[in-house]
Design an enzyme around this catalytic site. Sequence first.
Site, PDB file in Angstrom:
ATOM      1  N   CYS A   1       0.598  -1.261   0.206  1.00 28.40           N
ATOM      2  CA  CYS A   1       0.068   0.138   0.197  1.00 28.40           C
ATOM      3  C   CYS A   1       0.303   1.225   0.106  1.00 28.40           C
ATOM      4  O   CYS A   1       1.790   1.628   1.059  1.00 28.40           O
ATOM      5  CB  CYS A   1      -0.855   0.184   1.035  1.00 28.40           C
ATOM      6  SG  CYS A   1      -2.229   1.321   1.662  1.00 28.40           S
TER       7      CYS A   1
ATOM      8  N   CYS B   1      -0.218   3.621   3.880  1.00 26.24           N
ATOM      9  CA  CYS B   1       0.844   3.024   4.477  1.00 26.24           C
ATOM     10  C   CYS B   1       1.487   2.001   4.536  1.00 26.24           C
ATOM     11  O   CYS B   1       2.166   1.124   5.434  1.00 26.24           O
ATOM     12  CB  CYS B   1      -0.846   2.428   5.499  1.00 26.24           C
ATOM     13  SG  CYS B   1      -1.102   1.112   5.514  1.00 26.24           S
TER      14      CYS B   1
ATOM     15  N   CYS C   1      -5.706  -2.467   0.607  1.00 27.57           N
ATOM     16  CA  CYS C   1      -4.925  -2.431   1.335  1.00 27.57           C
ATOM     17  C   CYS C   1      -5.779  -3.696   2.471  1.00 27.57           C
ATOM     18  O   CYS C   1      -7.142  -3.924   2.546  1.00 27.57           O
ATOM     19  CB  CYS C   1      -4.808  -1.050   2.068  1.00 27.57           C
ATOM     20  SG  CYS C   1      -3.403  -1.482   3.403  1.00 27.57           S
TER      21      CYS C   1
ATOM     22  N   CYS D   1      -7.217   1.408   6.543  1.00 26.59           N
ATOM     23  CA  CYS D   1      -6.857   2.198   5.750  1.00 26.59           C
ATOM     24  C   CYS D   1      -7.867   1.719   4.201  1.00 26.59           C
ATOM     25  O   CYS D   1      -7.682   2.607   3.914  1.00 26.59           O
ATOM     26  CB  CYS D   1      -5.470   1.553   5.079  1.00 26.59           C
ATOM     27  SG  CYS D   1      -4.431   2.669   3.680  1.00 26.59           S
TER      28      CYS D   1
ATOM     29  N   CYS E   1       7.289 -12.051 -13.556  1.00 25.69           N
ATOM     30  CA  CYS E   1       8.566 -13.024 -14.530  1.00 25.69           C
ATOM     31  C   CYS E   1       8.445 -12.011 -16.588  1.00 25.69           C
ATOM     32  O   CYS E   1       9.903 -11.957 -16.784  1.00 25.69           O
ATOM     33  CB  CYS E   1       8.288 -14.180 -14.921  1.00 25.69           C
ATOM     34  SG  CYS E   1       6.797 -14.781 -15.531  1.00 25.69           S
TER      35      CYS E   1
ATOM     36  N   HIS F   1       5.501 -18.751 -17.857  1.00 30.54           N
ATOM     37  CA  HIS F   1       6.847 -18.553 -17.776  1.00 30.54           C
ATOM     38  C   HIS F   1       7.182 -17.750 -19.005  1.00 30.54           C
ATOM     39  O   HIS F   1       6.610 -18.884 -19.554  1.00 30.54           O
ATOM     40  CB  HIS F   1       7.600 -19.671 -16.425  1.00 30.54           C
ATOM     41  CG  HIS F   1       9.389 -19.163 -16.260  1.00 30.54           C
ATOM     42  ND1 HIS F   1       9.065 -17.909 -14.942  1.00 30.54           N
ATOM     43  CD2 HIS F   1      10.229 -19.762 -16.156  1.00 30.54           C
ATOM     44  CE1 HIS F   1       9.833 -17.640 -15.013  1.00 30.54           C
ATOM     45  NE2 HIS F   1      10.987 -18.317 -15.000  1.00 30.54           N
TER      46      HIS F   1
ATOM     47  N   ASP G   1      18.058 -17.620 -17.300  1.00 30.47           N
ATOM     48  CA  ASP G   1      16.809 -17.029 -16.365  1.00 30.47           C
ATOM     49  C   ASP G   1      17.211 -16.120 -14.754  1.00 30.47           C
ATOM     50  O   ASP G   1      17.718 -15.886 -14.093  1.00 30.47           O
ATOM     51  CB  ASP G   1      16.273 -18.437 -15.500  1.00 30.47           C
ATOM     52  CG  ASP G   1      14.078 -17.996 -14.961  1.00 30.47           C
ATOM     53  OD1 ASP G   1      14.196 -16.612 -15.009  1.00 30.47           O
ATOM     54  OD2 ASP G   1      13.523 -19.254 -15.392  1.00 30.47           O
TER      55      ASP G   1
ATOM     56  N   GLU H   1      15.683 -16.443 -11.794  1.00 24.84           N
ATOM     57  CA  GLU H   1      16.214 -17.688 -10.925  1.00 24.84           C
ATOM     58  C   GLU H   1      18.013 -17.472 -11.427  1.00 24.84           C
ATOM     59  O   GLU H   1      18.822 -18.220 -10.207  1.00 24.84           O
ATOM     60  CB  GLU H   1      16.000 -18.950 -11.464  1.00 24.84           C
ATOM     61  CG  GLU H   1      14.202 -19.192 -11.070  1.00 24.84           C
ATOM     62  CD  GLU H   1      13.993 -18.694  -9.540  1.00 24.84           C
ATOM     63  OE1 GLU H   1      14.711 -19.951  -8.838  1.00 24.84           O
ATOM     64  OE2 GLU H   1      13.279 -18.505  -9.752  1.00 24.84           O
TER      65      GLU H   1
END
Length: 443
Positions: free
Chosen positions: A177, A180, A209, A214, A237, A264, A281, A284
């Site tokens: 958020c 906050c 939130c 909030c 990704c 992916h 990648d 990773e």
Amino acid sequence: MEPSHQARRRPGDAVDTDQLANELTERFRQVLSTKRMNELTSRSVQSRSSSPAPRDFGTPQPPAPALPPSYSSLRNIPLVPQAPQDARSLRFKNMLHSLSNMPMRWENPGLLDEALRVIPLEQIYNEAEEESQILQAEAESLGSGKKAAWGYQDCVVRALLRWFKRSFFTWVNNPPCSRCYSPTIGVGMAAPLPDEQARGANQVELYRCSVDQCGAFERYPRYNDAFVLLQTRRGRCGEWANCFSMLCRAVGSRVRWVWNSEDHVWTEVYSVHRKRWVHVDACEEAWDKPRLYTDGWGKKLSYCIAFSVDGAMDVTRRYVRDPAKHAIERNRAPEAVLLHIMDEIRAMRRSNMSKQDKFRLEGEDMRENRELRNQVISSIAHEVSKLSVDDILSGRSSRPPRPDPDTQKALESRTSGNSEWIRQRGEGGRGAPNQQHPRDPTR
């Protein structure tokens, strides 16, 4: 010129009885031999097709109609590209053509110049030089003529990969958020605002939130513009692969953007030193570990398509070595149609190239196809090597498998990073899918 037995005699010629007898004997032998050969042929044809052969030796008979070949004889014939006909195949074609535009966006000189201003080039090149010298020394210690594992440009990309993962880009599942800084909860999608759409966001995720007092809403635009990602430096990704691939292009490497039909995307970089495409990648920090997703994560894959400025290539065989264990049915289009789509994209990207460049790329394509076939063959040979004669005779499945270096590398990469990174990624367990929105086109 000697007279033959078929020469006509004139009425006044004398008859040589011995010669006449020899001619008749020779003609009889020829007729008898022809008759025997026809009988043998007739019996052979009857035994195979139960259709009698013609016995009239005077006039030639028309040949029997050829039977269509069996399906078993057509099993190993190479596929012939076929244009898509049905609606499903046409949708798949349109989607792949749209995805193939991603690498073209990284050819903007202004974008690449901006990327070079962001990258700490001195740090990257110093690390690459040091690693390259170490690899060269290791190769020389093994004997004369040995080649280093990776070249200097490969070391540049490896150093860029470490910097990108550890210092530059941030993974985001639920954005905090902004009021906050508390965690948020996804509540759906929202239409992009004009300024968000102008910056390349076609979809916006909406979060609320988690603190009741909030209750503020947080918008999370999914930017597809690599220039914008240089400023935001966060995403999943899709954003990681988009921005990192563009940075690889900025430092002079040839790049591919690999789309996976499940959940992916990642990068492939061409190694001039090894003369092949290398799996990378950024999420990773994985280098040349194509079995990461199957042996490492336990996932099953169907399509892995690599797109570059030079065309497209179906590289699924690089990442799925054991189809019985890690493959999913490929039902978006017939294989002949997919081959046609790959050829179509390749021809479109290379239409304005010189003959020399086309010839070079065709040689690379042939070499890569050979590499992909060899990888499948090596995987099958490795599985067969686990069996022994005693196992086959006793009915046991196999003896303890011998370690496979590629599989071991994939297993080591399964839990890359610390536990906090794994929790953020949503990869808490083996085979668990990434926690991504199903409507996210950037994966």
